[in-house]
Design an enzyme around this catalytic site. Structure first.
Site, mmCIF file in Angstrom:
data_model
loop_
_atom_site.group_PDB
_atom_site.id
_atom_site.type_symbol
_atom_site.label_atom_id
_atom_site.label_comp_id
_atom_site.label_asym_id
_atom_site.label_seq_id
_atom_site.Cartn_x
_atom_site.Cartn_y
_atom_site.Cartn_z
ATOM 1 N N CYS A 188 2.709 -3.509 4.045
ATOM 2 C CA CYS A 188 1.806 -2.160 4.433
ATOM 3 C C CYS A 188 2.593 -1.599 5.533
ATOM 4 O O CYS A 188 3.785 -1.846 5.766
ATOM 5 C CB CYS A 188 0.414 -2.903 4.793
ATOM 6 N N ASP B 7 1.068 -1.265 -0.010
ATOM 7 C CA ASP B 7 0.113 0.051 -0.007
ATOM 8 C C ASP B 7 0.874 1.213 0.072
ATOM 9 O O ASP B 7 2.124 1.197 -0.134
ATOM 10 C CB ASP B 7 -0.969 -0.168 1.301
ATOM 11 N N THR C 189 2.130 -1.990 8.992
ATOM 12 C CA THR C 189 2.634 -3.113 10.014
ATOM 13 C C THR C 189 2.919 -4.507 9.452
ATOM 14 O O THR C 189 3.501 -5.383 9.804
ATOM 15 C CB THR C 189 1.498 -3.501 10.984
ATOM 16 N N HIS D 281 8.346 -24.597 8.709
ATOM 17 C CA HIS D 281 7.344 -25.286 9.428
ATOM 18 C C HIS D 281 5.901 -24.926 8.652
ATOM 19 O O HIS D 281 5.322 -26.028 8.593
ATOM 20 C CB HIS D 281 7.152 -24.828 10.812
ATOM 21 N N HIS E 191 4.985 -31.328 9.548
ATOM 22 C CA HIS E 191 4.343 -30.020 9.256
ATOM 23 C C HIS E 191 3.499 -30.140 8.293
ATOM 24 O O HIS E 191 2.539 -29.360 8.189
ATOM 25 C CB HIS E 191 5.609 -29.137 8.920
HETATM 26 C C1 RB5 Z 1 -2.490 2.427 6.600
HETATM 27 O O1 RB5 Z 1 -2.609 3.663 7.218
HETATM 28 C C2 RB5 Z 1 -2.465 1.533 7.559
HETATM 29 O O2 RB5 Z 1 -3.262 1.207 8.316
HETATM 30 C C3 RB5 Z 1 -1.882 -0.085 6.650
HETATM 31 O O3 RB5 Z 1 -0.817 0.440 6.031
HETATM 32 C C4 RB5 Z 1 -1.621 -1.282 7.655
HETATM 33 O O4 RB5 Z 1 -0.520 -1.187 8.930
HETATM 34 C C5 RB5 Z 1 -2.544 -2.065 8.140
HETATM 35 O O5 RB5 Z 1 -2.570 -3.014 8.815
#
Ligand code: RB5
Length: 165
Positions: free
Chosen positions: A86, A29, A88, A119, A154
């Protein structure tokens, strides 16, 4: 080693390199456009083919769509595996994991990256551009690609996961 043996060894190395080449589907993203570019370049330098399903700007976009698209592509065998980035790594991997046959794993360290292949035979790895730096991200990708699924017990557990779908 004779001249012939030398050139045969080089030829074998080239064949091996060719065998190890993978087609990797990448998606991201807006939080990860820059990191995605660098990871693509790194993978290309390693000799892999990379297909870009992500966005290339910082304009806000919706990660579920990209996670799903990469998930469907990997599940359909359009690539050997996928990489999702993204903020996180979490939202985009949750979306990908809704696709039947997908095992997307968030990795923030190399030990996890190795184990999710050995695994869980993860077919997608995900990480966060807001969580890991570019050098850690490159290491995570390399360790994941180099690791091998261990099979055995596994495999049974992975089958159990897919029975839930
Ligand atoms: C975007 O602001 C953020 O929410 C997205 O990149 C991600 O971290 C969502 O899990």
């Amino acid at each position: 080693m004779t001249g012939n043996a030398d050139s045969e060894a080089v030829e074998m190395q080239d064949i091996r390199k060719e065998e190890l080449k993978m087609k990797i589907i990448i998606g991201n993203d807006h939080t990860a456009s820059e990191m995605k570019k660098e990871i693509m370049q790194y993978l290309t330098e390693l000799g892999h083919e990379v297909v870009n399903y992500g966005v290339d700007t910082t304009e806000s976009c919706d990660y579920p769509k990209i996670g799903a698209e990469v998930g469907y592509a990997v599940a359909a065998g359009k690539g050997d595996c996928g990489i999702l980035i993204c903020g996180t790594g979490v939202g985009i991997s949750i979306a990908a994991n809704k696709v039947k046959g997908i095992r997307a794993a968030v990795c923030s360290d190399v030990t996890t990256a190795r184990l999710v292949k050995q695994h869980n035979n993860a077919n997608i790895i995900a990480f966060g551009a807001r969580i890991v730096g570019i050098e850690a991200a490159k290491d995570i990708v390399k360790v994941y690609l180099d690791a091998e699924f261990q099979g055995g017990r596994h495999s049974r557990r992975i089958e159990m996961i897919h029975e839930i779908e």
